[in-house]
Design a protein around this motif. Structure first.
Motif, PDB file in Angstrom:
ATOM      1  N   ASN A  73       0.813  -1.213   0.000  1.00 52.98           N
ATOM      2  CA  ASN A  73       0.000   0.000   0.000  1.00 52.98           C
ATOM      3  C   ASN A  73       0.849   1.267   0.000  1.00 52.98           C
ATOM      4  O   ASN A  73       0.329   2.359  -0.246  1.00 52.98           O
TER       5      ASN A  73
ATOM      6  N   GLU B  76      -7.218  -0.844  -1.282  1.00 58.11           N
ATOM      7  CA  GLU B  76      -7.296  -0.211   0.037  1.00 58.11           C
ATOM      8  C   GLU B  76      -6.997   1.278  -0.042  1.00 58.11           C
ATOM      9  O   GLU B  76      -7.594   2.087   0.671  1.00 58.11           O
ATOM     10  N   VAL B  77      -6.042   1.637  -0.905  1.00 55.49           N
ATOM     11  CA  VAL B  77      -5.652   3.041  -1.055  1.00 55.49           C
ATOM     12  C   VAL B  77      -6.657   3.787  -1.927  1.00 55.49           C
ATOM     13  O   VAL B  77      -7.127   4.875  -1.573  1.00 55.49           O
TER      14      VAL B  77
ATOM     15  N   TRP C 287     -10.161   5.284  -0.727  1.00 56.66           N
ATOM     16  CA  TRP C 287     -10.244   6.614  -0.126  1.00 56.66           C
ATOM     17  C   TRP C 287     -10.541   7.668  -1.191  1.00 56.66           C
ATOM     18  O   TRP C 287     -11.257   8.648  -0.926  1.00 56.66           O
TER      19      TRP C 287
ATOM     20  N   ASN D  17      -5.013  10.458  -3.176  1.00 57.11           N
ATOM     21  CA  ASN D  17      -4.681   9.241  -3.934  1.00 57.11           C
ATOM     22  C   ASN D  17      -5.085   9.339  -5.409  1.00 57.11           C
ATOM     23  O   ASN D  17      -5.881   8.547  -5.904  1.00 57.11           O
TER      24      ASN D  17
ATOM     25  N   TYR E  56      -3.606   6.744   3.593  1.00 59.01           N
ATOM     26  CA  TYR E  56      -3.754   5.318   3.880  1.00 59.01           C
ATOM     27  C   TYR E  56      -3.619   5.143   5.388  1.00 59.01           C
ATOM     28  O   TYR E  56      -2.793   5.789   6.024  1.00 59.01           O
TER      29      TYR E  56
ATOM     30  N   ASN F 277      -9.185   1.207   7.706  1.00 55.90           N
ATOM     31  CA  ASN F 277      -8.865   1.806   6.416  1.00 55.90           C
ATOM     32  C   ASN F 277     -10.043   1.767   5.452  1.00 55.90           C
ATOM     33  O   ASN F 277      -9.950   1.178   4.388  1.00 55.90           O
TER      34      ASN F 277
END
Ligand SMILES: [Zn+2]
Ligand SMILES: [Zn+2]
Length: 211
Positions: free
Chosen positions: A130, A137-138, A141, A153, A170, A175
Motif C-alpha cells: 500500500n 485499500e488506497v 479513499w 490518492n 492510507y 482503512n
C-alpha cells in the motif's frame, strides 16, 4: 543491463527518440521501466488531479465517481473522453521521448495487475504494498463522498507522486471511508443510465456541478 545486440532494445540507434529526447537505453531494463513508470505516473497524476479541479473535466470524471459501491466494473465506468485524455496525457510523454515498446510493456505489466484489482469489492489486504501501489485499500479513499477524504490518492497505479505532492492517504487500521460516491450536493445525473451520463457532457447545464 541491456547489452547492444543481445537484449531488449537492441539495435535501436542512439537518439532514436522523438523530439530530441531519449530514454537512456544503456541503463538496465528494470531501471528503464522504473523511469518510464515515474514519467507516465507523473502525467497521469496531474491529469487525474485536473479532472477534480476543472469543472468541465470534473463533469467527465464524475461518471467514474457516481457509483455508491465499489466493484470491479468501476474499472470500466469511465467516460470515453476521460479515457482518451488519460491515455494521451499518460502515454504521449513516453512516446515523445522514444520509449521502446518493450519498456512500455514492462510498465504495463507492472501496473495492470494493480489496476485490475483497484476497485475490487474484496477484503484484500496488501500490507507494505500500500506504500508503493494504489491498491484497492488506497484507491477506496479516493472514492470517498467528501472532499477531505476524497481529494487524495490521484495516482494511477503508484502512490509516489501522491506522497510527493501531499495527497497520499492510507491507514493501516480502520482503512475504509464511511461512504463512497459523489460529493454532495451536485447536479450531476449520477442515477441516469450510462448513455445519458455520457451524453450529459453535451447538454445545456453541464459542468456546473458542485465539487
Ligand atoms: Zn477521481
Ligand atoms: Zn476509481
Amino acid at each position: 543491463m541491456v547489452a547492444a545486440g543481445t537484449g531488449a532494445g537492441a539495435g535501436r540507434p542512439a537518439g532514436d527518440g522523438g523530439w530530441g529526447f531519449d530514454l537512456p537505453d544503456r541503463l538496465p531494463f528494470a531501471l528503464q521501466v522504473l523511469l518510464a513508470a515515474l514519467l507516465a505516473e507523473f502525467t497521469s497524476y496531474w491529469s487525474h488531479r485536473l479532472h477534480h479541479r476543472l469543472p468541465s473535466l470534473w463533469w467527465l470524471h464524475a461518471l467514474h465517481h457516481g457509483s455508491e459501491r465499489l466493484y470491479w466494473l468501476n474499472n470500466f465506468r469511465i467516460h470515453p473522453l476521460n479515457h482518451a485524455i488519460n491515455y494521451v496525457l499518460g502515454f504521449a510523454p513516453l512516446l515523445l521521448i522514444g520509449t521502446p515498446p518493450d519498456v512500455v510493456l514492462g510498465y504495463l505489466a507492472l501496473t495492470y495487475p494493480v489496476l485490475m484489482l483497484q476497485h475490487a469489492n474484496l477484503p484484500l489486504r496488501s500490507g507494505w504494498l500500500n506504500y508503493v501501489f494504489s491498491t484497492n485499500e488506497v484507491h477506496r479513499w479516493h472514492h470517498a463522498d467528501n472532499p477531505k477524504d476524497g481529494d487524495r490518492n490521484f495516482g494511477r497505479a503508484l502512490v509516489l507522486w501522491d506522497m510527493a505532492f501531499g495527497t497520499y492517504r492510507y491507514r493501516a487500521e480502520g482503512n475504509d471511508p464511511v461512504a463512497v460516491g459523489l460529493y454532495q450536493p451536485t447536479s450531476y445525473p449520477a442515477k441516469a443510465s450510462f448513455a445519458r451520463q455520457v451524453w450529459s457532457m453535451f447538454l445545456p447545464g453541464c459542468c456546473r456541478a458542485a465539487f
